[in-house]
Design a protein around this motif. Structure first.
Motif, PDB file in Angstrom:
ATOM      1  N   ALA A   1       0.835  -1.198   0.000  1.00  0.00           N
ATOM      2  CA  ALA A   1       0.000   0.000   0.000  1.00  0.00           C
ATOM      3  C   ALA A   1       0.870   1.249   0.000  1.00  0.00           C
ATOM      4  N   LYS A   2       1.957   1.217   0.782  1.00  0.00           N
ATOM      5  CA  LYS A   2       2.843   2.386   0.851  1.00  0.00           C
ATOM      6  C   LYS A   2       3.485   2.654  -0.494  1.00  0.00           C
ATOM      7  N   ALA A   3       3.919   1.577  -1.168  1.00  0.00           N
ATOM      8  CA  ALA A   3       4.569   1.741  -2.471  1.00  0.00           C
ATOM      9  C   ALA A   3       3.594   2.318  -3.483  1.00  0.00           C
ATOM     10  N   GLN A   4       2.317   1.904  -3.387  1.00  0.00           N
ATOM     11  CA  GLN A   4       1.325   2.380  -4.334  1.00  0.00           C
ATOM     12  C   GLN A   4       1.009   3.855  -4.127  1.00  0.00           C
ATOM     13  N   GLU A   5       1.277   4.379  -2.918  1.00  0.00           N
ATOM     14  CA  GLU A   5       1.020   5.793  -2.662  1.00  0.00           C
ATOM     15  C   GLU A   5       1.929   6.687  -3.500  1.00  0.00           C
ATOM     16  N   HIS A   6       3.084   6.176  -3.836  1.00  0.00           N
ATOM     17  CA  HIS A   6       4.030   6.893  -4.705  1.00  0.00           C
ATOM     18  C   HIS A   6       4.334   8.276  -4.145  1.00  0.00           C
ATOM     19  N   VAL A   7       5.026   8.290  -3.012  1.00  0.00           N
ATOM     20  CA  VAL A   7       5.388   9.546  -2.372  1.00  0.00           C
ATOM     21  C   VAL A   7       6.781   9.948  -2.817  1.00  0.00           C
ATOM     22  N   HIS A   8       6.906  11.125  -3.399  1.00  0.00           N
ATOM     23  CA  HIS A   8       8.220  11.613  -3.799  1.00  0.00           C
ATOM     24  C   HIS A   8       9.072  11.855  -2.561  1.00  0.00           C
ATOM     25  N   GLY A   9      10.350  11.511  -2.652  1.00  0.00           N
ATOM     26  CA  GLY A   9      11.264  11.703  -1.537  1.00  0.00           C
ATOM     27  C   GLY A   9      11.296  10.542  -0.565  1.00  0.00           C
ATOM     28  N   ALA A  10      10.455   9.524  -0.798  1.00  0.00           N
ATOM     29  CA  ALA A  10      10.377   8.380   0.111  1.00  0.00           C
ATOM     30  C   ALA A  10      10.475   7.078  -0.672  1.00  0.00           C
ATOM     31  N   GLY A  11      11.192   6.117  -0.121  1.00  0.00           N
ATOM     32  CA  GLY A  11      11.332   4.812  -0.751  1.00  0.00           C
ATOM     33  C   GLY A  11      11.181   3.707   0.273  1.00  0.00           C
ATOM     34  N   THR A  12      11.106   2.468  -0.220  1.00  0.00           N
ATOM     35  CA  THR A  12      10.938   1.309   0.639  1.00  0.00           C
ATOM     36  C   THR A  12      11.936   0.231   0.238  1.00  0.00           C
ATOM     37  N   VAL A  13      12.501  -0.455   1.237  1.00  0.00           N
ATOM     38  CA  VAL A  13      13.407  -1.581   0.996  1.00  0.00           C
ATOM     39  C   VAL A  13      12.897  -2.781   1.778  1.00  0.00           C
ATOM     40  N   PHE A  14      12.779  -3.917   1.093  1.00  0.00           N
ATOM     41  CA  PHE A  14      12.403  -5.170   1.729  1.00  0.00           C
ATOM     42  C   PHE A  14      13.641  -6.069   1.786  1.00  0.00           C
ATOM     43  N   VAL A  15      13.899  -6.668   2.950  1.00  0.00           N
ATOM     44  CA  VAL A  15      15.056  -7.549   3.133  1.00  0.00           C
ATOM     45  C   VAL A  15      14.549  -8.909   3.616  1.00  0.00           C
ATOM     46  N   ILE A  16      14.909  -9.964   2.889  1.00  0.00           N
ATOM     47  CA  ILE A  16      14.475 -11.331   3.202  1.00  0.00           C
ATOM     48  C   ILE A  16      15.706 -12.220   3.312  1.00  0.00           C
ATOM     49  N   GLN A  17      15.745 -13.050   4.355  1.00  0.00           N
ATOM     50  CA  GLN A  17      16.827 -14.016   4.496  1.00  0.00           C
ATOM     51  C   GLN A  17      16.277 -15.428   4.427  1.00  0.00           C
ATOM     52  N   ASP A  18      16.984 -16.286   3.711  1.00  0.00           N
ATOM     53  CA  ASP A  18      16.673 -17.718   3.662  1.00  0.00           C
ATOM     54  C   ASP A  18      17.996 -18.465   3.773  1.00  0.00           C
ATOM     55  N   GLY A  19      18.421 -18.723   5.005  1.00  0.00           N
ATOM     56  CA  GLY A  19      19.717 -19.352   5.223  1.00  0.00           C
ATOM     57  C   GLY A  19      20.839 -18.404   4.831  1.00  0.00           C
ATOM     58  N   ALA A  20      21.701 -18.876   3.923  1.00  0.00           N
ATOM     59  CA  ALA A  20      22.818 -18.039   3.462  1.00  0.00           C
ATOM     60  C   ALA A  20      22.400 -17.102   2.339  1.00  0.00           C
ATOM     61  N   ASN A  21      21.194 -17.249   1.845  1.00  0.00           N
ATOM     62  CA  ASN A  21      20.707 -16.427   0.738  1.00  0.00           C
ATOM     63  C   ASN A  21      19.856 -15.269   1.255  1.00  0.00           C
ATOM     64  N   TRP A  22      20.090 -14.115   0.663  1.00  0.00           N
ATOM     65  CA  TRP A  22      19.362 -12.905   1.031  1.00  0.00           C
ATOM     66  C   TRP A  22      18.791 -12.275  -0.224  1.00  0.00           C
ATOM     67  N   GLN A  23      17.662 -11.604  -0.071  1.00  0.00           N
ATOM     68  CA  GLN A  23      17.100 -10.821  -1.172  1.00  0.00           C
ATOM     69  C   GLN A  23      16.750  -9.437  -0.656  1.00  0.00           C
ATOM     70  N   MET A  24      17.106  -8.422  -1.461  1.00  0.00           N
ATOM     71  CA  MET A  24      16.754  -7.040  -1.144  1.00  0.00           C
ATOM     72  C   MET A  24      16.006  -6.450  -2.330  1.00  0.00           C
ATOM     73  N   GLN A  25      14.854  -5.869  -2.067  1.00  0.00           N
ATOM     74  CA  GLN A  25      14.078  -5.217  -3.119  1.00  0.00           C
ATOM     75  C   GLN A  25      13.854  -3.756  -2.756  1.00  0.00           C
ATOM     76  N   TYR A  26      14.159  -2.867  -3.708  1.00  0.00           N
ATOM     77  CA  TYR A  26      13.951  -1.435  -3.543  1.00  0.00           C
ATOM     78  C   TYR A  26      12.741  -1.001  -4.368  1.00  0.00           C
ATOM     79  N   VAL A  27      11.908  -0.155  -3.775  1.00  0.00           N
ATOM     80  CA  VAL A  27      10.806   0.480  -4.495  1.00  0.00           C
ATOM     81  C   VAL A  27      10.985   1.991  -4.312  1.00  0.00           C
ATOM     82  N   LEU A  28      11.262   2.682  -5.419  1.00  0.00           N
ATOM     83  CA  LEU A  28      11.609   4.101  -5.372  1.00  0.00           C
ATOM     84  C   LEU A  28      10.808   4.878  -6.402  1.00  0.00           C
ATOM     85  N   SER A  29      10.520   6.115  -6.098  1.00  0.00           N
ATOM     86  CA  SER A  29       9.882   6.992  -7.078  1.00  0.00           C
ATOM     87  C   SER A  29      10.860   7.277  -8.207  1.00  0.00           C
TER      88      SER A  29
END
Length: 207
Positions: A18-46
């Motif tokens: 919902a926050k990403a869909q708001e599309h606020v300029h000047g603000a971004g979101t990062v999701f960090v997921i760990q699965d053992g030795a593997n990590w994933q990072m996703q950025y959502v930016l204007s």
């Protein structure tokens, strides 16, 4: 697939989608997921923060900006330094959205020229003028609709780490000067949490 399910769960739990869909300029979101030795990072930016514009490139300067952003996104260390020994395995982004828009605009321009020639051959000057104005108004409406469309930049990284990441230091604020806040949401071996970083507080530790 497991990363994707975890990311969806994390997004829903923290309201990230919902926050990403708001599309606020000047603000971004990062999701960090760990699965053992593997990590994933996703950025959502204007796109306004990442590129300085939210439409297909209109000139060489904007095309260069798009190309430069593509080079920046190739390596995760351009956005964040990790407190751990990690190797980047893969990354993906959605910058092709802008390339597709640019191609569509070029095609639309070609179609416009074809219609002008057709009108010139089959109609007198007065009719051509009326229809051209009508088509021009439609084109203006299309441009206005395109201008108000807000576009996010999304980029994901897959990492393999030999030790646990304890903290992050975000260099992204140095790359995107209009970015003011970054909300980080994570689900890792030690638990879930969130933190808000700013362009003056760029370091964090997982708690």
């Amino acid at each position: 697939m497991k990363f994707t399910k975890q990311l969806i769960c994390l997004s829903l739990c923290f309201g990230g989608i919902a926050k990403a869909q708001e599309h606020v300029h000047g603000a971004g979101t990062v999701f960090v997921i760990q699965d053992g030795a593997n990590w994933q990072m996703q950025y959502v930016l204007s796109a306004a923060d990442a590129l300085g514009f939210e439409h297909a490139p209109e000139d060489k300067k904007q095309r260069d900006s798009l190309a430069n952003l593509g080079h920046t996104l190739e390596k995760i260390e351009n956005l964040v330094q990790l407190d751990g020994k990690c190797k980047q395995l893969d990354y993906s982004h959605n910058l092709d959205v802008f390339e597709g828009q640019e191609g569509a605009e070029h095609k639309h321009g070609d179609h416009h020229e074809e219609e002008k020639e057709h009108h010139h051959d089959e109609h007198d000057e007065h009719d051509e003028h009326d229809e051209h104005d009508e088509h021009h108004e439609d084109h203006d409406g299309h441009d206005e609709e395109h201008e108000v469309h807000h576009q996010n930049i999304e980029v994901s990284y897959t990492l393999q780490c030999t030790n646990q990441i304890k903290g992050l230091s975000f260099a992204i604020f140095d790359k995107m000067h209009s970015l003011q806040t970054l909300e980080v949401q994570w689900s890792i071996a030690s638990g879930q949490g969130s933190a808000t970083l700013t362009n003056s507080v760029t370091n964090m530790e997982f708690n």
